[in-house]
Design a protein around this motif. Structure first.
Motif, PDB file in Angstrom:
ATOM      1  N   LEU A   1      23.452 -13.803   8.656  1.00 37.40           N
ATOM      2  CA  LEU A   1      23.698 -12.718   9.593  1.00 37.40           C
ATOM      3  C   LEU A   1      23.985 -11.468   8.778  1.00 37.40           C
ATOM      4  CD1 LEU A   1      24.104 -11.763  12.523  1.00 37.40           C
ATOM      5  CD2 LEU A   1      26.524 -12.385  12.276  1.00 37.40           C
ATOM      6  N   ILE A   2      23.238 -10.415   9.048  1.00 38.32           N
ATOM      7  CA  ILE A   2      23.367  -9.163   8.306  1.00 38.32           C
ATOM      8  C   ILE A   2      23.875  -8.089   9.259  1.00 38.32           C
ATOM      9  CG2 ILE A   2      22.141  -7.429   6.948  1.00 38.32           C
ATOM     10  CD1 ILE A   2      20.034  -9.692   6.456  1.00 38.32           C
ATOM     11  N   VAL A   3      24.988  -7.470   8.896  1.00 34.34           N
ATOM     12  CA  VAL A   3      25.555  -6.379   9.686  1.00 34.34           C
ATOM     13  C   VAL A   3      25.618  -5.149   8.783  1.00 34.34           C
ATOM     14  CG1 VAL A   3      27.538  -5.562  11.008  1.00 34.34           C
ATOM     15  CG2 VAL A   3      26.894  -7.981  11.095  1.00 34.34           C
ATOM     16  N   ASN A   4      24.959  -4.096   9.206  1.00 32.41           N
ATOM     17  CA  ASN A   4      24.897  -2.839   8.436  1.00 32.41           C
ATOM     18  C   ASN A   4      24.481  -3.084   6.982  1.00 32.41           C
ATOM     19  OD1 ASN A   4      25.662  -1.305  10.673  1.00 32.41           O
ATOM     20  ND2 ASN A   4      27.830  -1.624  10.244  1.00 32.41           N
ATOM     21  N   GLY A   5      23.485  -3.959   6.797  1.00 27.39           N
ATOM     22  CA  GLY A   5      22.926  -4.202   5.479  1.00 27.39           C
ATOM     23  C   GLY A   5      23.674  -5.198   4.614  1.00 27.39           C
ATOM     24  N   LYS A   6      24.779  -5.763   5.110  1.00 32.26           N
ATOM     25  CA  LYS A   6      25.559  -6.718   4.320  1.00 32.26           C
ATOM     26  C   LYS A   6      25.582  -8.080   5.004  1.00 32.26           C
ATOM     27  CE  LYS A   6      28.581  -3.221   2.368  1.00 32.26           C
ATOM     28  NZ  LYS A   6      29.938  -2.707   2.262  1.00 32.26           N
ATOM     29  N   VAL A   7      25.484  -9.130   4.193  1.00 31.85           N
ATOM     30  CA  VAL A   7      25.559 -10.493   4.724  1.00 31.85           C
ATOM     31  C   VAL A   7      27.014 -10.779   5.083  1.00 31.85           C
ATOM     32  CG1 VAL A   7      25.224 -12.943   4.228  1.00 31.85           C
ATOM     33  CG2 VAL A   7      23.586 -11.262   3.366  1.00 31.85           C
ATOM     34  N   VAL A   8      27.253 -11.121   6.362  1.00 33.96           N
ATOM     35  CA  VAL A   8      28.617 -11.409   6.816  1.00 33.96           C
ATOM     36  C   VAL A   8      28.813 -12.884   7.151  1.00 33.96           C
ATOM     37  CG1 VAL A   8      29.028  -9.052   7.628  1.00 33.96           C
ATOM     38  CG2 VAL A   8      28.128 -10.771   9.214  1.00 33.96           C
ATOM     39  N   ALA A   9      27.715 -13.641   7.277  1.00 33.80           N
ATOM     40  CA  ALA A   9      27.834 -15.068   7.586  1.00 33.80           C
ATOM     41  C   ALA A   9      26.558 -15.791   7.156  1.00 33.80           C
ATOM     42  CB  ALA A   9      28.083 -15.282   9.070  1.00 33.80           C
ATOM     43  N   ARG A  10      26.730 -17.066   6.759  1.00 29.76           N
ATOM     44  CA  ARG A  10      25.605 -17.931   6.376  1.00 29.76           C
ATOM     45  C   ARG A  10      25.804 -19.289   7.025  1.00 29.76           C
ATOM     46  NH1 ARG A  10      26.593 -15.525   1.230  1.00 29.76           N
ATOM     47  NH2 ARG A  10      24.751 -14.433   0.475  1.00 29.76           N
ATOM     48  N   ASP A  11      24.671 -19.951   7.306  1.00 26.12           N
ATOM     49  CA  ASP A  11      24.731 -21.332   7.783  1.00 26.12           C
ATOM     50  C   ASP A  11      23.558 -22.075   7.163  1.00 26.12           C
ATOM     51  OD1 ASP A  11      25.247 -23.715   9.078  1.00 26.12           O
ATOM     52  OD2 ASP A  11      25.292 -22.851  11.081  1.00 26.12           O
ATOM     53  N   TYR A  12      23.813 -23.316   6.733  1.00 27.63           N
ATOM     54  CA  TYR A  12      22.815 -24.116   6.038  1.00 27.63           C
ATOM     55  C   TYR A  12      22.346 -25.317   6.860  1.00 27.63           C
ATOM     56  CZ  TYR A  12      24.531 -21.423   2.071  1.00 27.63           C
ATOM     57  OH  TYR A  12      24.891 -20.404   1.239  1.00 27.63           O
ATOM     58  N   THR A  13      22.918 -25.502   8.050  1.00 28.10           N
ATOM     59  CA  THR A  13      22.645 -26.691   8.852  1.00 28.10           C
ATOM     60  C   THR A  13      22.070 -26.306  10.208  1.00 28.10           C
ATOM     61  OG1 THR A  13      24.602 -27.643   7.802  1.00 28.10           O
ATOM     62  CG2 THR A  13      23.663 -28.855   9.639  1.00 28.10           C
ATOM     63  N   ALA A  14      21.022 -27.024  10.628  1.00 29.96           N
ATOM     64  CA  ALA A  14      20.385 -26.744  11.922  1.00 29.96           C
ATOM     65  C   ALA A  14      21.411 -26.750  13.047  1.00 29.96           C
ATOM     66  CB  ALA A  14      19.294 -27.761  12.201  1.00 29.96           C
ATOM     67  N   GLY A  15      21.096 -25.985  14.103  1.00 23.88           N
ATOM     68  CA  GLY A  15      22.067 -25.694  15.139  1.00 23.88           C
ATOM     69  C   GLY A  15      22.884 -24.511  14.635  1.00 23.88           C
ATOM     70  N   TYR A  16      22.179 -23.553  14.060  1.00 18.34           N
ATOM     71  CA  TYR A  16      22.793 -22.454  13.316  1.00 18.34           C
ATOM     72  C   TYR A  16      23.701 -21.605  14.206  1.00 18.34           C
ATOM     73  CZ  TYR A  16      19.015 -23.914  10.310  1.00 18.34           C
ATOM     74  OH  TYR A  16      18.163 -24.674   9.559  1.00 18.34           O
ATOM     75  N   LEU A  17      24.938 -21.441  13.745  1.00 20.74           N
ATOM     76  CA  LEU A  17      25.935 -20.625  14.431  1.00 20.74           C
ATOM     77  C   LEU A  17      26.557 -19.696  13.399  1.00 20.74           C
ATOM     78  CD1 LEU A  17      27.749 -19.793  16.789  1.00 20.74           C
ATOM     79  CD2 LEU A  17      29.201 -21.754  16.246  1.00 20.74           C
ATOM     80  N   LEU A  18      26.409 -18.404  13.638  1.00 20.11           N
ATOM     81  CA  LEU A  18      26.933 -17.392  12.723  1.00 20.11           C
ATOM     82  C   LEU A  18      27.953 -16.553  13.476  1.00 20.11           C
ATOM     83  CD1 LEU A  18      23.433 -16.340  11.409  1.00 20.11           C
ATOM     84  CD2 LEU A  18      25.058 -17.798  10.217  1.00 20.11           C
ATOM     85  N   GLY A  19      29.086 -16.307  12.845  1.00 16.21           N
ATOM     86  CA  GLY A  19      30.123 -15.514  13.496  1.00 16.21           C
ATOM     87  C   GLY A  19      30.723 -14.501  12.542  1.00 16.21           C
ATOM     88  N   PHE A  20      31.264 -13.434  13.119  1.00 17.44           N
ATOM     89  CA  PHE A  20      31.941 -12.420  12.315  1.00 17.44           C
ATOM     90  C   PHE A  20      32.960 -11.700  13.179  1.00 17.44           C
ATOM     91  CE2 PHE A  20      28.782 -10.008  14.485  1.00 17.44           C
ATOM     92  CZ  PHE A  20      29.226  -8.704  14.539  1.00 17.44           C
ATOM     93  N   ASN A  21      33.890 -11.014  12.527  1.00 12.78           N
ATOM     94  CA  ASN A  21      34.938 -10.274  13.218  1.00 12.78           C
ATOM     95  C   ASN A  21      34.479  -8.826  13.377  1.00 12.78           C
ATOM     96  OD1 ASN A  21      37.244  -9.039  14.143  1.00 12.78           O
ATOM     97  ND2 ASN A  21      38.605 -10.090  12.725  1.00 12.78           N
ATOM     98  N   ALA A  22      34.215  -8.421  14.603  1.00 13.76           N
ATOM     99  CA  ALA A  22      33.706  -7.073  14.884  1.00 13.76           C
ATOM    100  C   ALA A  22      34.716  -5.989  14.541  1.00 13.76           C
ATOM    101  CB  ALA A  22      33.300  -6.969  16.350  1.00 13.76           C
TER     102      ALA A  22
END
Length: 165
Positions: free
Chosen positions: A113-134
């Motif tokens: 997950l890229i927010v404003n050009g920076k990676v904020v979350a990664r997932d390596y397993t199917a059923g991908y769920l990415l989260g971040f603090n807005a």
């Protein structure tokens, strides 16, 4: 395989001696080598699917022998989409979750997950769920998901704009 790779033929002997070793990929001439082990760079370009590699060895009397191998080229990026997340131009706060679908014949290595050009979350397993603090982001956020297949091909989703409440 993807991009440029090296095809090598070794352990082949001829009593008279090999005069020339030619490599063909899907019927197209790639090049030749005359020093064992025979080796040639092959550019798979934009090919996707089976690539038939054929080494044709010719001895000093003109006798030939061929060795064929089929490899699979994957130069296409994975399929990636956001399956559940705030819509474009949404106002968000706190922890925001992004659900992602990604697939590729070679398998998925990771999604990011890229927010404003920076990676904020990664997932390596199917059923991908990415989260971040807005609340830790700027008021206006440009958001994308990118997926890498196991061969290194990459694909991005379209950009969404979110606003912090």
């Amino acid at each position: 395989m993807r991009g440029t790779f090296t095809s090598t033929l070794q352990g082949v002997q001829d009593v008279i001696g090999v005069a020339r070793a030619e490599l063909w990929a899907n019927g197209r001439y790639v090049g030749s080598d005359n020093v064992a082990p025979y080796s040639m760079a092959v550019n798979s370009g934009a090919a996707n699917g089976s690539v038939v590699l054929t080494w044709r060895l010719t001895d000093r009397f003109g006798n030939t022998r061929t060795y064929t191998r089929t490899v699979v080229a994957d130069n296409a990026g994975p399929a990636v989409s956001i399956s559940k997340a705030p819509r474009n131009k949404a106002k968000i706060k706190g922890t925001t979750k992004v659900y992602v679908k990604a697939s590729d014949a070679s398998g998925i290595a990771r999604v990011e997950l890229i927010v404003n050009g920076k990676v904020v979350a990664r997932d390596y397993t199917a059923g991908y769920l990415l989260g971040f603090n807005a609340s830790k982001q700027r008021k206006t956020m440009k958001v994308q998901v990118r997926a890498y297949d196991k061969l290194g091909n990459v694909k991005y989703t379209s950009t969404r704009t979110w606003y912090r409440k």
